[in-house]
Design a protein around this motif. Structure first.
Motif, PDB file in Angstrom:
ATOM      1  N   UNK A   1       0.743  -1.119   0.220  1.00 10.94           N
ATOM      2  CA  UNK A   1       0.075  -0.311  -0.021  1.00 10.94           C
ATOM      3  C   UNK A   1       0.362   1.146  -0.187  1.00 10.94           C
ATOM      4  N   UNK A   2       1.550   1.264   0.347  1.00  6.41           N
ATOM      5  CA  UNK A   2       3.368   2.255  -0.163  1.00  6.41           C
ATOM      6  C   UNK A   2       3.101   3.001  -1.191  1.00  6.41           C
ATOM      7  N   UNK A   3       2.354   2.752  -2.614  1.00  5.52           N
ATOM      8  CA  UNK A   3       2.110   3.034  -3.791  1.00  5.52           C
ATOM      9  C   UNK A   3       1.113   2.764  -4.337  1.00  5.52           C
ATOM     10  N   UNK A   4      -0.353   2.800  -4.532  1.00  9.71           N
ATOM     11  CA  UNK A   4      -1.064   2.856  -4.802  1.00  9.71           C
ATOM     12  C   UNK A   4      -1.544   3.467  -5.860  1.00  9.71           C
ATOM     13  N   UNK A   5      -3.185   2.775  -6.543  1.00  5.85           N
ATOM     14  CA  UNK A   5      -4.013   4.306  -7.249  1.00  5.85           C
ATOM     15  C   UNK A   5      -5.393   4.108  -6.998  1.00  5.85           C
ATOM     16  N   UNK A   6      -5.673   5.381  -7.123  1.00  5.08           N
ATOM     17  CA  UNK A   6      -6.896   5.891  -6.832  1.00  5.08           C
ATOM     18  C   UNK A   6      -8.044   5.523  -8.273  1.00  5.08           C
ATOM     19  N   UNK A   7      -8.832   4.642  -7.947  1.00 12.20           N
ATOM     20  CA  UNK A   7     -10.081   3.724  -9.348  1.00 12.20           C
ATOM     21  C   UNK A   7     -11.506   5.001  -8.162  1.00 12.20           C
ATOM     22  N   UNK A   8     -12.228   5.371  -9.077  1.00  8.02           N
ATOM     23  CA  UNK A   8     -13.599   5.266  -8.775  1.00  8.02           C
ATOM     24  C   UNK A   8     -14.283   3.909  -9.241  1.00  8.02           C
ATOM     25  N   UNK A   9     -14.112   3.502  -8.675  1.00  9.77           N
ATOM     26  CA  UNK A   9     -15.499   2.695  -9.317  1.00  9.77           C
ATOM     27  C   UNK A   9     -16.222   1.212  -7.983  1.00  9.77           C
ATOM     28  N   UNK A  10     -16.327   0.614  -8.659  1.00  8.37           N
ATOM     29  CA  UNK A  10     -16.677  -0.310  -7.150  1.00  8.37           C
ATOM     30  C   UNK A  10     -15.720  -1.527  -6.895  1.00  8.37           C
ATOM     31  N   UNK A  11     -15.097  -1.413  -5.618  1.00  8.02           N
ATOM     32  CA  UNK A  11     -13.964  -2.429  -5.001  1.00  8.02           C
ATOM     33  C   UNK A  11     -13.922  -4.199  -5.602  1.00  8.02           C
ATOM     34  N   UNK A  12     -14.110  -3.753  -7.182  1.00  8.96           N
ATOM     35  CA  UNK A  12     -13.980  -5.931  -7.299  1.00  8.96           C
ATOM     36  C   UNK A  12     -13.592  -5.688  -8.768  1.00  8.96           C
ATOM     37  N   UNK A  13     -13.173  -6.691  -9.744  1.00 13.34           N
ATOM     38  CA  UNK A  13     -12.773  -7.192 -11.033  1.00 13.34           C
ATOM     39  C   UNK A  13     -13.567  -6.131 -11.619  1.00 13.34           C
ATOM     40  N   UNK A  14     -15.319  -5.572 -11.899  1.00 15.97           N
ATOM     41  CA  UNK A  14     -15.992  -5.611 -12.602  1.00 15.97           C
ATOM     42  C   UNK A  14     -15.714  -4.050 -12.378  1.00 15.97           C
ATOM     43  N   UNK A  15     -15.528  -3.587 -12.068  1.00 16.14           N
ATOM     44  CA  UNK A  15     -15.785  -2.165 -11.230  1.00 16.14           C
ATOM     45  C   UNK A  15     -14.018  -2.047 -12.169  1.00 16.14           C
ATOM     46  N   UNK A  16     -12.945  -2.818 -11.824  1.00 18.42           N
ATOM     47  CA  UNK A  16     -11.911  -2.695 -12.349  1.00 18.42           C
ATOM     48  C   UNK A  16     -11.548  -2.267 -13.734  1.00 18.42           C
ATOM     49  N   UNK A  17     -13.046  -3.481 -14.538  1.00 11.10           N
ATOM     50  CA  UNK A  17     -13.030  -3.011 -15.863  1.00 11.10           C
ATOM     51  C   UNK A  17     -13.620  -2.382 -16.741  1.00 11.10           C
ATOM     52  N   UNK A  18     -14.284  -1.877 -15.765  1.00  9.14           N
ATOM     53  CA  UNK A  18     -15.203  -0.545 -16.298  1.00  9.14           C
ATOM     54  C   UNK A  18     -14.225   1.039 -16.217  1.00  9.14           C
ATOM     55  N   UNK A  19     -13.731   0.759 -15.048  1.00  6.41           N
ATOM     56  CA  UNK A  19     -12.747   2.400 -15.167  1.00  6.41           C
ATOM     57  C   UNK A  19     -11.729   1.925 -15.732  1.00  6.41           C
ATOM     58  N   UNK A  20     -11.580   0.616 -16.572  1.00  4.40           N
ATOM     59  CA  UNK A  20     -10.352   1.180 -17.702  1.00  4.40           C
ATOM     60  C   UNK A  20     -10.915   1.795 -18.894  1.00  4.40           C
ATOM     61  N   UNK A  21     -11.826   1.824 -18.834  1.00  2.00           N
ATOM     62  CA  UNK A  21     -12.484   2.239 -20.089  1.00  2.00           C
ATOM     63  C   UNK A  21     -12.764   3.804 -19.391  1.00  2.00           C
ATOM     64  N   UNK A  22     -12.458   4.219 -18.825  1.00  2.74           N
ATOM     65  CA  UNK A  22     -13.111   5.489 -18.877  1.00  2.74           C
ATOM     66  C   UNK A  22     -11.708   6.216 -17.649  1.00  2.74           C
ATOM     67  N   UNK A  23     -10.978   6.532 -18.574  1.00  3.74           N
ATOM     68  CA  UNK A  23      -9.198   6.999 -18.092  1.00  3.74           C
ATOM     69  C   UNK A  23      -9.608   7.572 -17.133  1.00  3.74           C
ATOM     70  N   UNK A  24     -10.647   8.752 -16.687  1.00 10.84           N
ATOM     71  CA  UNK A  24     -10.722   9.914 -15.852  1.00 10.84           C
ATOM     72  C   UNK A  24     -11.439   8.793 -14.485  1.00 10.84           C
ATOM     73  N   UNK A  25     -12.021   7.292 -14.292  1.00  6.55           N
ATOM     74  CA  UNK A  25     -12.432   7.466 -13.271  1.00  6.55           C
ATOM     75  C   UNK A  25     -10.903   6.018 -12.377  1.00  6.55           C
ATOM     76  N   UNK A  26      -9.485   6.935 -13.226  1.00  9.69           N
ATOM     77  CA  UNK A  26      -8.522   6.417 -12.825  1.00  9.69           C
ATOM     78  C   UNK A  26      -7.683   7.618 -12.345  1.00  9.69           C
TER      79      UNK A  26
END
Length: 448
Positions: A240-265
């Protein structure tokens, strides 16, 4: 319906962590506790060519405020020192629970990464090694075919991340253009076209060791691939010393959707949206609750029976079918905010919900972020027009009146709303938006 009632929120994610199952020193419990201590909401356990600790870490974290994503880090045939990729997997895919046993059988074994094969590779040159030592040595001697591995990861609903930038095992070992300034035989100097192909067809996310906007923008512009950073922690204290802020549900499906919308990362100290929220807590709604008054039995209708609506701080619209309650929610919020336009309400109206004091059976409470402010009222009450209007609400009837009567009235309303929300120092001592604009125009005319 999503289990996350408030919708997508900004959270800290660390998607690259190693445990003592490969070359890390942390147990599943130590990794989870360190991540929670540092405010990380999602972590991925990504050991090299093994999933031995996946079940244990998910079991330990089951009732804790953190989500675990299963991952595997692979060494591929590309690059001078082997380009590394990570497969991140859902908990369930097409009815199959992707636990350690399933990941071994469906992912690792088809890629030639069975424990038996890795141990045999580790014992080459030293057949006396114990199975544990041979396995940990062998996992760094085996490689997989990049494209084959990526296809298998995606076959089971996974996401492919690739090391990028100046990170160890980076895809930067392969040139962008595929044109070497000299005649070489090194694969790192000759695989430019392949690099472009794999980034476009086989990679979902690029991972760098630290933020490098030039590279991050390049991957996004050239290949449509967003960039994250992660700890790559081998010492569990580094989790956790290096991390990324992601605006999504906290699971893989959320990560998938965020990866399609760069503003969520977002890579950095704090996303602008959270910074804005922390500086404007009195302007950010958090929760609306509506309930029956204590004496009400439901005899006149069971509306608003323990309604609890969590409000996303970045909400910009409420969408729903006709009659789904949009107007009711808006007018109840307006009532609790001392709206001055209550005569134009269509739901909290004496001919509708307030007819025969029906609304008197219900009460509502509105809370602002971090409970900096709270308002409560019975739904039959009227707004306190002598008090400050903390939220300006324009009912549909008012809006129609502004638009139909005259352009001046509409402009007057807009100007009033904008001017009243401007910081005092920006009003420059003027009493209206029109006066301020006239002054600005005079300045422009004089300059010209």
């Amino acid at each position: 319906m999503s289990e996350y009632k408030i919708g997508s929120e900004w959270r800290r994610w660390d998607l690259h962590i190693h445990s003592n199952a490969s070359d890390g020193n942390g147990t599943p419990a130590e990794i989870v506790e360190e991540a929670i201590r540092k405010g990380i909401s999602v972590i991925a356990l990504t050991d090299h060519h093994t999933v031995k600790n996946i079940d244990a870490i998910k079991e330990y974290a089951k009732n804790k405020a953190i989500h675990i994503i299963s991952g595997i880090e692979f060494r591929t045939e590309y690059g001078e020192k082997s380009v590394h990729i990570i497969g991140l997997f859902p908990d369930i895919h097409n009815g199959i629970t992707l636990n350690a046993k399933a990941l071994n059988e469906l992912i690792l074994s088809p890629l030639g990464l069975s424990e038996t094969n890795i141990i045999a590779k580790g014992r080459e040159g030293d057949p006396t090694l114990s199975e544990e030592k041979a396995f940990k040595k062998g996992m760094f001697k085996v490689q997989v075919d990049f494209k084959t591995a990526a296809n298998i990861i995606r076959k089971y609903g996974g996401i492919v991340t690739v090391h990028a930038g100046d990170k160890h095992g980076s895809i930067e070992e392969m040139k962008h253009e595929g044109k070497s300034p000299r005649n070489v035989s090194d694969i790192a100097d000759s695989l430019g076209p392949v690099k472009e192909e794999i980034l476009k067809k086989y990679v979902d996310i690029c991972e760098m060791s630290s933020l490098d906007e030039k590279n991050a923008n390049f991957y996004l512009k050239a290949f449509g691939r967003c960039t994250i950073v992660a700890s790559d922690a081998h010492d569990f204290n580094k989790t956790g010393e290096c991390y990324t802020w992601i605006k999504a549900d906290p699971n893989l499906n959320g990560l998938f959707h965020a990866s399609l919308e760069p503003d969520r990362i977002f890579v950095g100290e704090i996303p602008p949206a959270i910074d804005r929220l922390q500086k404007n807590k009195t302007k950010t709604l958090e929760r609306l609750t509506i309930a029956w008054e204590d004496a009400y039995t439901g005899a006149n209708g069971e509306w608003f029976n323990d309604v609890d609506i969590m409000i996303n701080p970045e909400m910009t619209a409420v969408i729903g079918n006709k009659g789904s309650g949009k107007t009711a929610i808006a007018e109840i919020i307006a009532l609790l905010s001392n709206c001055k336009n209550s005569d134009d309400f269509v739901f909290l109206n004496k001919t509708k919900f307030k007819n025969k004091r029906l609304a008197s059976n219900f009460k509502a409470k509105l809370s602002w972020h971090n409970n900096v402010m709270e308002r409560s009222k019975n739904l039959n009450d009227d707004p306190d027009i002598t008090a400050e209007e903390v939220i300006h609400f324009v009912p549909q009837r008012s809006f129609e009146s502004f638009c139909n009567d005259s352009d001046e009235k509409f402009e007057e309303e807009i100007n009033k709303v904008v001017f009243s929300r401007m910081p005092a120092e920006e009003r420059l001592g003027f009493s209206s938006f029109k006066d301020l604009l006239d002054n600005k125009k005079k300045v422009i005319v004089k300059v010209q």
